[in-house]
Scaffold this motif. Structure first.
Motif, short mmCIF file in Angstrom:
data_model
loop_
_atom_site.label_atom_id
_atom_site.label_comp_id
_atom_site.label_asym_id
_atom_site.label_seq_id
_atom_site.Cartn_x
_atom_site.Cartn_y
_atom_site.Cartn_z
N ASN A 113 49.51 44.45 41.43
CA ASN A 113 48.92 43.20 40.94
C ASN A 113 47.84 43.36 39.89
N ALA A 114 47.58 44.59 39.44
CA ALA A 114 46.45 44.82 38.54
C ALA A 114 46.51 43.92 37.32
N ASN A 115 47.72 43.67 36.81
CA ASN A 115 47.82 42.92 35.56
C ASN A 115 48.22 41.47 35.76
N SER A 116 48.24 41.03 37.04
CA SER A 116 48.71 39.67 37.25
C SER A 116 47.61 38.75 37.75
N VAL A 123 39.89 41.59 44.24
CA VAL A 123 39.71 42.95 43.73
C VAL A 123 38.51 43.61 44.41
N GLY A 124 37.47 42.82 44.65
CA GLY A 124 36.31 43.37 45.35
C GLY A 124 36.69 43.88 46.73
N ALA A 125 37.44 43.05 47.47
CA ALA A 125 37.87 43.45 48.82
C ALA A 125 38.77 44.68 48.74
N PRO A 183 39.44 44.18 36.49
CA PRO A 183 40.54 44.66 37.33
C PRO A 183 41.55 45.53 36.59
N ALA A 184 41.61 45.44 35.27
CA ALA A 184 42.63 46.20 34.55
C ALA A 184 42.17 47.63 34.24
#
Lengths: 466, 98
Positions: A113-116, A123-125, A183-184
């Protein structure tokens, strides 16, 4: 990730309720086995519920079936053949598996899911899940290595170690924060993984064998919390509940352990206790008196016709696998009419409750296993206290000597018994590297030798005398 | 960037479960701390839920399926091993009268 089958949430709810009942029932010996069954049923429900959740492809089921079979094929024999003395190692190893599982799911989730456009919170969790998971993995592996004595059980300390550890942790946290905001960033992702893995190693390396009960409990907590983080990522409440139960359990156990040593978390983690023995002249008592060993016959004559004896087991009993021999001695003493009890210090051994398990294995009824707070008032009335492979938990310096590293630790008041028989392999100081002034007391009889050998010979001497 | 669905509910669940855990674990006799630990170990393998979903669903990259499968293996070892060992330990606890 939403489950498409609406009934799955009800299955999860039932599973969560069973997990809670499981821990409730685990509270008392009478209901503990029911608790274990409830836990097993909860896990089966969780797995079945997930399998019918929807979205799993035919090929997916194949992968799952293979993985389940492989896991069961490894886990079952491990659990069945494992000797009871290896419980601490096994526990450490399973924390490692638990941490790795959570971390890998985190990695997989990130890659997918990095790019979605995951939300910042997700992302923190995810970052927390990976950080805790990977550090639990390497930390537990190292703890396993120490308990199995593949690597040194002593605390390995080096100059500036705390700076290095805290620096590594800071890097891990900063990369987690950076990843949360970007996130990316695969660089931050990579740094996070490496720093977490490294921190796990650095965290455990400076910790010595006798602090393992606390460390195992802390790792237990981390493994649970990483599952919890996974629950937040996947929006799965069952993961959150089970993870939180596990996390708080580890937390409470580590607090109990720390209290039993009168030390703080920080001191256990960063204190480097047990690295260098400070006791120089090993074969001398504090008064400078040379310490002589007594024979089996001497010990036997003292134990004959006693009214009450308290046995104090420690890690030495576990190492020598002496629990059955100890139980035999208890039988022989009971046969001559002596009241025999066992005094259990909370941190005796290498994991919480270690001594209770070993003595139960040797068929000692659990109502003879008495906690420290309950038994300490009985020592002044005891004719003999027999210390089997315990040291620091009996050291009176913890009460009196402000300069001792043990000062303030609650101890078993062995020195208040009329006579102390201290069975010890050699004159090496205990884990904390501190001389035990018990050795020099006039009421103390030192009997040198392997705990199992001494116990067996003592039993033989009693039987020969009848 | 949007608020993830159910965040506040999840936080509620987390906080309540944590307090419940604190109460439950405090009630566990010290005698049972080792089996408690192997039980919670087994419970921690709840990560298997995430692993199953990761492995079973279709992905562009095979790597994700493999990572998930390894996670299933790890969790299964823990679950099976944890419950079996807890049972073995608990079976040994006997009272004097028995």
């Amino acid at each position: 990730m939403q489950e498409t089958n609406p009934y799955v949430q009800y299955v999860y709810l039932a599973s969560a309720a069973l997990f809670i009942l499981s821990l409730k029932w685990m509270g008392q010996v009478r209901t503990a086995r029911r608790g274990n069954w409830a836990g097993t049923a909860a896990m089966v429900l969780a797995v079945l519920g997930t399998l019918i959740a929807g979205g799993i492809t035919g090929q997916g089921y194949l992968w799952i079936a293979v993985a389940l079979v492989v896991g069961a094929a490894i886990g079952t024999p491990m659990a069945i053949v494992m000797p009871m003395t290896a419980v601490p190692q096994r526990t450490a190893l399973s924390h490692a598996f638990g941490g790795l599982a959570a971390a890998l799911v985190g990695v997989a989730e990130y890659l997918e899911n990095a790019n979605s456009g995951m939300s910042t919170f997700t992302v923190g969790a995810l970052s927390v899940e990976m950080l805790l998971g990977f550090l639990t993995f390497t930390g537990s592996l190292l703890a396993f290595g120490k308990l199995q004595e593949i690597i040194t059980t002593k605390a390995v300390i080096y100059p500036g170690r705390n700076l290095v550890s805290i620096g590594t942790l800071t890097i891990a946290i900063l990369s987690a924060a950076f990843l949360t905001l970007n996130p990316a960033s695969t660089a931050a992702f990579g740094v996070l993984i490496c720093a977490s893995l490294l921190f796990g190693v650095l965290l455990i390396i400076p910790i010595g064998g006798a602090d393992m009960p606390t460390v195992i409990a802390i790792l237990n907590s981390y493994a649970g919390l990483s599952s919890c983080a996974m629950g937040f990522v996947m929006n799965n409440k069952l993961l959150i509940v089970a993870g939180a139960l596990d996390g708080t359990s580890g937390l409470i156990l580590s607090i109990v352990m720390c209290k039993a040593m009168n030390r703080s978390f920080a001191n256990v983690l960063f204190g480097g206790m047990g690295a260098t023995p400070t006791g120089g002249g090993a074969a001398k008592s504090p008064t400078g008196k040379a310490i002589v060993g007594f024979s089996i016959e001497d010990a036997k004559s003292i134990l004959q016709d006693t009214r009450s004896v308290i046995i104090v087991p420690g890690y030495g009993m576990a190492v020598a696998q002496a629990q059955h021999a100890v139980k035999e001695l208890a039988n022989v003493l009971a046969a001559q009419g002596t009241d025999v009890k066992f005094a259990i210090h909370p941190v005796a051994g290498r994991m919480p409750g270690h001594m209770n398990v070993l003595l139960s294995e040797a068929d000692v009824p659990y109502d003879q296993l008495v906690e420290m707070e309950m038994i300490n008032s009985s020592f002044p009335e005891a004719d003999v206290a027999i210390v089997v492979g315990a040291n620091d938990v009996t050291n009176p310096a913890a009460r009196t000597d402000k300069t001792s590293p043990l000062y303030g630790m609650p101890i078993l008041d062995v020195d208040k018994a009329r006579t102390v028989i201290f069975i010890k392999r050699s004159m090496n100081p205990g884990f904390a590297g501190v001389d035990n002034e018990l050795f020099g007391l006039d009421k103390t009889m030192m009997v040198f030798g392997d705990a199992k050998k001494v116990m067996t010979e003592l039993v033989a001497a009693f039987k020969a005398g009848h | 960037m949007h608020e993830p669905s159910g965040l506040i509910e999840n936080l509620f669940v987390f906080v309540l479960a944590s307090f419940l855990g604190l109460e439950l674990i405090r009630g566990v006799s010290r005698l049972l701390h080792t089996p408690l630990m192997s039980l919670t170990n087994a419970i921690a393998s709840i990560a298997i839920v995430g692993s199953l979903l990761m492995t079973g669903r279709p992905h562009e990259s095979q790597l994700i399926t493999v990572l998930g499968a390894v996670a299933i293996v790890c969790s299964t070892i823990n679950a099976v091993g944890g419950f079996l060992i807890t049972e073995r330990i608990l079976k040994m606890f006997k009272k004097r009268s028995e």
